[in-house]
Each structure stands twice: as C-alpha cells, then as structure tokens.
Scaffold this motif. Structure first.
Motif, PDB file in Angstrom:
ATOM      1  N   MET A   1       0.838  -1.178   0.000  1.00  0.00           N
ATOM      2  CA  MET A   1       0.000   0.000   0.000  1.00  0.00           C
ATOM      3  C   MET A   1       0.887   1.247   0.000  1.00  0.00           C
ATOM      4  N   THR A   2       0.662   2.112  -0.942  1.00  0.00           N
ATOM      5  CA  THR A   2       1.369   3.384  -1.008  1.00  0.00           C
ATOM      6  C   THR A   2       0.721   4.362  -0.034  1.00  0.00           C
ATOM      7  N   VAL A   3       1.559   5.160   0.630  1.00  0.00           N
ATOM      8  CA  VAL A   3       1.088   6.131   1.613  1.00  0.00           C
ATOM      9  C   VAL A   3       1.445   7.531   1.119  1.00  0.00           C
ATOM     10  N   GLY A   4       0.518   8.460   1.297  1.00  0.00           N
ATOM     11  CA  GLY A   4       0.755   9.836   0.884  1.00  0.00           C
ATOM     12  C   GLY A   4       0.511  10.808   2.025  1.00  0.00           C
ATOM     13  N   PHE A   5       0.915  12.031   1.796  1.00  0.00           N
ATOM     14  CA  PHE A   5       0.828  13.074   2.817  1.00  0.00           C
ATOM     15  C   PHE A   5       0.659  14.408   2.105  1.00  0.00           C
ATOM     16  N   VAL A   6      -0.286  15.205   2.577  1.00  0.00           N
ATOM     17  CA  VAL A   6      -0.449  16.578   2.099  1.00  0.00           C
ATOM     18  C   VAL A   6      -0.540  17.465   3.330  1.00  0.00           C
ATOM     19  N   GLY A   7       0.275  18.487   3.363  1.00  0.00           N
ATOM     20  CA  GLY A   7       0.232  19.455   4.452  1.00  0.00           C
ATOM     21  C   GLY A   7      -0.035  20.836   3.889  1.00  0.00           C
TER      22      GLY A   7
ATOM     23  N   ALA B   1      11.445  18.385   2.931  1.00  0.00           N
ATOM     24  CA  ALA B   1      11.296  17.533   1.742  1.00  0.00           C
ATOM     25  C   ALA B   1      12.620  16.881   1.362  1.00  0.00           C
ATOM     26  N   GLU B   2      13.699  17.615   1.479  1.00  0.00           N
ATOM     27  CA  GLU B   2      15.021  17.062   1.153  1.00  0.00           C
ATOM     28  C   GLU B   2      15.369  15.897   2.071  1.00  0.00           C
ATOM     29  N   VAL B   3      15.106  16.050   3.363  1.00  0.00           N
ATOM     30  CA  VAL B   3      15.379  14.969   4.309  1.00  0.00           C
ATOM     31  C   VAL B   3      14.487  13.772   3.989  1.00  0.00           C
ATOM     32  N   MET B   4      13.217  14.030   3.721  1.00  0.00           N
ATOM     33  CA  MET B   4      12.308  12.926   3.391  1.00  0.00           C
ATOM     34  C   MET B   4      12.792  12.157   2.167  1.00  0.00           C
ATOM     35  N   ARG B   5      13.167  12.883   1.111  1.00  0.00           N
ATOM     36  CA  ARG B   5      13.608  12.225  -0.128  1.00  0.00           C
ATOM     37  C   ARG B   5      14.846  11.365   0.089  1.00  0.00           C
ATOM     38  N   SER B   6      15.618  11.653   1.109  1.00  0.00           N
ATOM     39  CA  SER B   6      16.850  10.888   1.355  1.00  0.00           C
ATOM     40  C   SER B   6      16.595   9.571   2.087  1.00  0.00           C
ATOM     41  N   THR B   7      15.365   9.343   2.534  1.00  0.00           N
ATOM     42  CA  THR B   7      15.086   8.125   3.288  1.00  0.00           C
ATOM     43  C   THR B   7      14.604   7.012   2.358  1.00  0.00           C
TER      44      THR B   7
ATOM     45  N   SER C   1       8.575  10.403  -3.332  1.00  0.00           N
ATOM     46  CA  SER C   1       8.632  11.813  -3.710  1.00  0.00           C
ATOM     47  C   SER C   1       8.333  12.679  -2.500  1.00  0.00           C
ATOM     48  N   ALA C   2       8.830  13.896  -2.522  1.00  0.00           N
ATOM     49  CA  ALA C   2       8.524  14.900  -1.501  1.00  0.00           C
ATOM     50  C   ALA C   2       8.756  16.258  -2.147  1.00  0.00           C
ATOM     51  N   ASP C   3       7.747  17.101  -2.080  1.00  0.00           N
ATOM     52  CA  ASP C   3       7.822  18.384  -2.770  1.00  0.00           C
ATOM     53  C   ASP C   3       7.209  19.509  -1.949  1.00  0.00           C
ATOM     54  N   CYS C   4       7.541  20.722  -2.356  1.00  0.00           N
ATOM     55  CA  CYS C   4       6.999  21.943  -1.774  1.00  0.00           C
ATOM     56  C   CYS C   4       6.307  22.718  -2.889  1.00  0.00           C
TER      57      CYS C   4
ATOM     58  N   ALA D   1       4.083  14.399  -0.193  1.00  0.00           N
ATOM     59  CA  ALA D   1       5.065  13.315  -0.206  1.00  0.00           C
ATOM     60  C   ALA D   1       4.345  11.996  -0.429  1.00  0.00           C
ATOM     61  N   GLN D   2       5.131  11.024  -0.885  1.00  0.00           N
ATOM     62  CA  GLN D   2       4.587   9.681  -1.135  1.00  0.00           C
ATOM     63  C   GLN D   2       5.645   8.654  -0.765  1.00  0.00           C
TER      64      GLN D   2
END
Length: 95
Positions: free
Chosen positions: A1-7, A27-33, A38-41, A55-56
């Motif tokens: 299952m894919t998980v997403g996040f919107v803030g 977002a940069e820290v998230m993308r490194s994990t 994806s993680a964007d602003c 992010a996803q």
C-alpha cells in the motif's frame, strides 16, 4: 500500500520565504530516506499564500522512517507564531 501526505501551511507574509525554505529542507530529508517516492513543496496561486507539502512512500514503515529522519536531523517543523492559522495535515493511502 502506497502512503501519501499533504500538508497545508499558512505562514505569515513576513515569514513566507523562510517557511518555504523550511518546507524544502523537510522535503530534502524525506527524499533521502529509503522508501520515499517523492517529496515536494508547492505554493498556492489563488492569493491565499499557502505552502503545500506533499510526499509519497512505498509503505507505512517508510513513512515513519522519514519522520524519524526529520527528528534526527533536527529540522525545524515547529508550529508557532510564524503561521497565521493552524496547519491542515492529511495522510493518504492507496487502495
């Protein structure tokens, strides 16, 4: 299952640029994990001057790992007087 996040974030006008920089750092820290797809602003264009973080991840475990990485990196995610109204955080799951 894919998980997403919107803030949805609503920084005060005088803190807008700093807030965008903070969200981009998160977002940069998230993308490194591992498992972060994806993680964007984003910035709204409707005149509301909101900052939208998205992010996803591959899984809930990857989602949790990204947030643990943010804590470990001591990235500023504090909600305080720099925001003119409460954040709206939405967690999503694919089916």
């Amino acid at each position: 299952m894919t998980v997403g996040f919107v803030g949805l974030h609503y920084p005060r006008p005088e803190d807008f640029d700093d807030f965008v920089a903070r969200v981009r750092q998160v977002a940069e820290v998230m993308r490194s994990t591992p498992g972060c797809l994806s993680a964007d602003c984003w910035i709204t264009t409707d005149g509301d001057d909101a900052v939208v973080s998205t992010a996803q991840w591959e899984s809930d475990a990857a989602f949790a790992a990204s947030f643990a990485a943010i804590v470990a990196a001591e990235v500023d995610v504090t909600f305080d007087e720099r925001e003119r109204r409460p954040r709206q955080i939405i967690k999503l799951a694919s089916r």
